[in-house]
Design a protein around this motif. Structure first.
Motif, PDB file in Angstrom:
ATOM      1  N   ASN A  76       2.963  14.262  -2.928  1.00 21.44           N
ATOM      2  CA  ASN A  76       2.412  14.701  -4.219  1.00 21.44           C
ATOM      3  C   ASN A  76       2.589  13.665  -5.328  1.00 21.44           C
ATOM      4  OD1 ASN A  76       1.567  17.222  -3.171  1.00 21.44           O
ATOM      5  ND2 ASN A  76       3.673  17.952  -3.320  1.00 21.44           N
ATOM      6  N   GLY A  77       2.408  12.402  -4.980  1.00 24.67           N
ATOM      7  CA  GLY A  77       2.420  11.351  -5.988  1.00 24.67           C
ATOM      8  C   GLY A  77       3.770  10.722  -6.265  1.00 24.67           C
ATOM      9  N   LEU A  78       4.815  11.150  -5.566  1.00 25.18           N
ATOM     10  CA  LEU A  78       6.159  10.624  -5.806  1.00 25.18           C
ATOM     11  C   LEU A  78       6.730   9.956  -4.558  1.00 25.18           C
ATOM     12  CD1 LEU A  78       7.819  13.558  -7.769  1.00 25.18           C
ATOM     13  CD2 LEU A  78       6.796  11.472  -8.704  1.00 25.18           C
ATOM     14  N   LEU A  79       7.482   8.892  -4.773  1.00 23.34           N
ATOM     15  CA  LEU A  79       8.232   8.247  -3.693  1.00 23.34           C
ATOM     16  C   LEU A  79       9.709   8.251  -4.068  1.00 23.34           C
ATOM     17  CD1 LEU A  79       6.149   5.035  -2.870  1.00 23.34           C
ATOM     18  CD2 LEU A  79       6.011   7.286  -1.810  1.00 23.34           C
ATOM     19  N   PRO A  80      10.602   8.514  -3.099  1.00 24.76           N
ATOM     20  CA  PRO A  80      12.030   8.408  -3.387  1.00 24.76           C
ATOM     21  C   PRO A  80      12.424   6.941  -3.517  1.00 24.76           C
ATOM     22  CG  PRO A  80      11.681   8.954  -1.074  1.00 24.76           C
ATOM     23  CD  PRO A  80      10.333   8.961  -1.735  1.00 24.76           C
ATOM     24  N   VAL A  81      13.354   6.694  -4.436  1.00 23.23           N
ATOM     25  CA  VAL A  81      13.859   5.349  -4.677  1.00 23.23           C
ATOM     26  C   VAL A  81      15.386   5.380  -4.604  1.00 23.23           C
ATOM     27  CG1 VAL A  81      13.999   3.405  -6.287  1.00 23.23           C
ATOM     28  CG2 VAL A  81      11.942   4.844  -6.243  1.00 23.23           C
ATOM     29  N   ILE A  82      15.929   4.649  -3.664  1.00 25.85           N
ATOM     30  CA  ILE A  82      17.374   4.448  -3.598  1.00 25.85           C
ATOM     31  C   ILE A  82      17.680   3.256  -4.485  1.00 25.85           C
ATOM     32  CG2 ILE A  82      19.320   3.817  -2.118  1.00 25.85           C
ATOM     33  CD1 ILE A  82      17.587   5.056   0.223  1.00 25.85           C
ATOM     34  N   VAL A  83      18.644   3.415  -5.382  1.00 27.51           N
ATOM     35  CA  VAL A  83      19.037   2.315  -6.259  1.00 27.51           C
ATOM     36  C   VAL A  83      20.385   1.798  -5.762  1.00 27.51           C
ATOM     37  CG1 VAL A  83      19.567   1.608  -8.613  1.00 27.51           C
ATOM     38  CG2 VAL A  83      17.796   3.335  -8.200  1.00 27.51           C
ATOM     39  N   ASN A 100       0.862  -1.176   0.000  1.00 21.67           N
ATOM     40  CA  ASN A 100       0.000   0.000   0.000  1.00 21.67           C
ATOM     41  C   ASN A 100       0.904   1.234   0.000  1.00 21.67           C
ATOM     42  OD1 ASN A 100      -2.120   1.741   0.123  1.00 21.67           O
ATOM     43  ND2 ASN A 100      -2.747   1.208   2.194  1.00 21.67           N
ATOM     44  N   LEU A 101       1.595   1.428  -1.112  1.00 25.31           N
ATOM     45  CA  LEU A 101       2.550   2.525  -1.208  1.00 25.31           C
ATOM     46  C   LEU A 101       1.855   3.868  -1.025  1.00 25.31           C
ATOM     47  CD1 LEU A 101       4.720   1.200  -4.173  1.00 25.31           C
ATOM     48  CD2 LEU A 101       5.194   1.069  -1.718  1.00 25.31           C
ATOM     49  N   GLN A 102       2.478   4.738  -0.259  1.00 26.88           N
ATOM     50  CA  GLN A 102       1.879   6.003   0.172  1.00 26.88           C
ATOM     51  C   GLN A 102       2.247   7.160  -0.770  1.00 26.88           C
ATOM     52  OE1 GLN A 102      -0.267   5.990   3.133  1.00 26.88           O
ATOM     53  NE2 GLN A 102      -0.088   3.911   2.326  1.00 26.88           N
ATOM     54  N   PHE A 103       1.832   7.039  -2.022  1.00 28.80           N
ATOM     55  CA  PHE A 103       2.157   8.059  -3.021  1.00 28.80           C
ATOM     56  C   PHE A 103       1.584   9.435  -2.668  1.00 28.80           C
ATOM     57  CE2 PHE A 103       2.689   4.209  -5.611  1.00 28.80           C
ATOM     58  CZ  PHE A 103       3.939   4.467  -6.156  1.00 28.80           C
TER      59      PHE A 103
END
Length: 132
Positions: free
Chosen positions: A20-27, A13-16
């Motif tokens: 404002n609709g974006l999630l940070p992603v560490i690669v 249940n990702l909290q976008f």
């Protein structure tokens, strides 16, 4: 959603809506555990990532979806997706299908493996290039 369900449950249940609709992603490279880059995902980019197996992001500068490697050939192949406790940040564990993840090149003209190629030198109060 109840915090216990969000933090301990098995439902994605990702909290976008939090950012404002974006999630940070560490690669992060799956083998070495090196941090390669930081990107952002929205619902469409996340779904494309899962469907294709290639890291896809929302470009905040271009305001559009982009799959890393489409132009360079330096794809990031998804090995695992980790979700933080609040379901508002992700880690993509990836395998490099190319020479690097950064759009910059070193002095030899090689794509840098990581976007984190500089370190702050506190004594000099300047950045030190780790991949000149």
């Amino acid at each position: 959603m109840h915090n216990k369900v969000l933090e301990e449950g098995s439902e994605l249940n990702l909290q976008f809506e939090k950012r404002n609709g974006l999630l940070p992603v560490i690669v992060q490279e799956a083998g070495s555990k090196d941090i390669l880059m930081l990107g952002y995902t929205n619902i469409d980019a996340f779904e494309r990532t899962i469907q294709s197996g290639k890291a896809t992001f929302w470009s905040t500068s271009r305001q559009k979806l982009w799959t890393k490697g489409e132009t360079s050939g330096d794809y990031l192949l998804i090995k695992e997706v980790k979700v933080d406790c609040d379901q508002d940040a992700l880690i993509y564990l990836v395998k490099l299908a190319g020479s690097g993840s950064c759009h910059t090149k070193n002095s030899h003209g090689d794509t840098r493996k990581s976007c984190f190629y500089r370190a702050y030198d506190e004594n000099k109060q300047a950045l030190e290039n780790l991949d000149p």
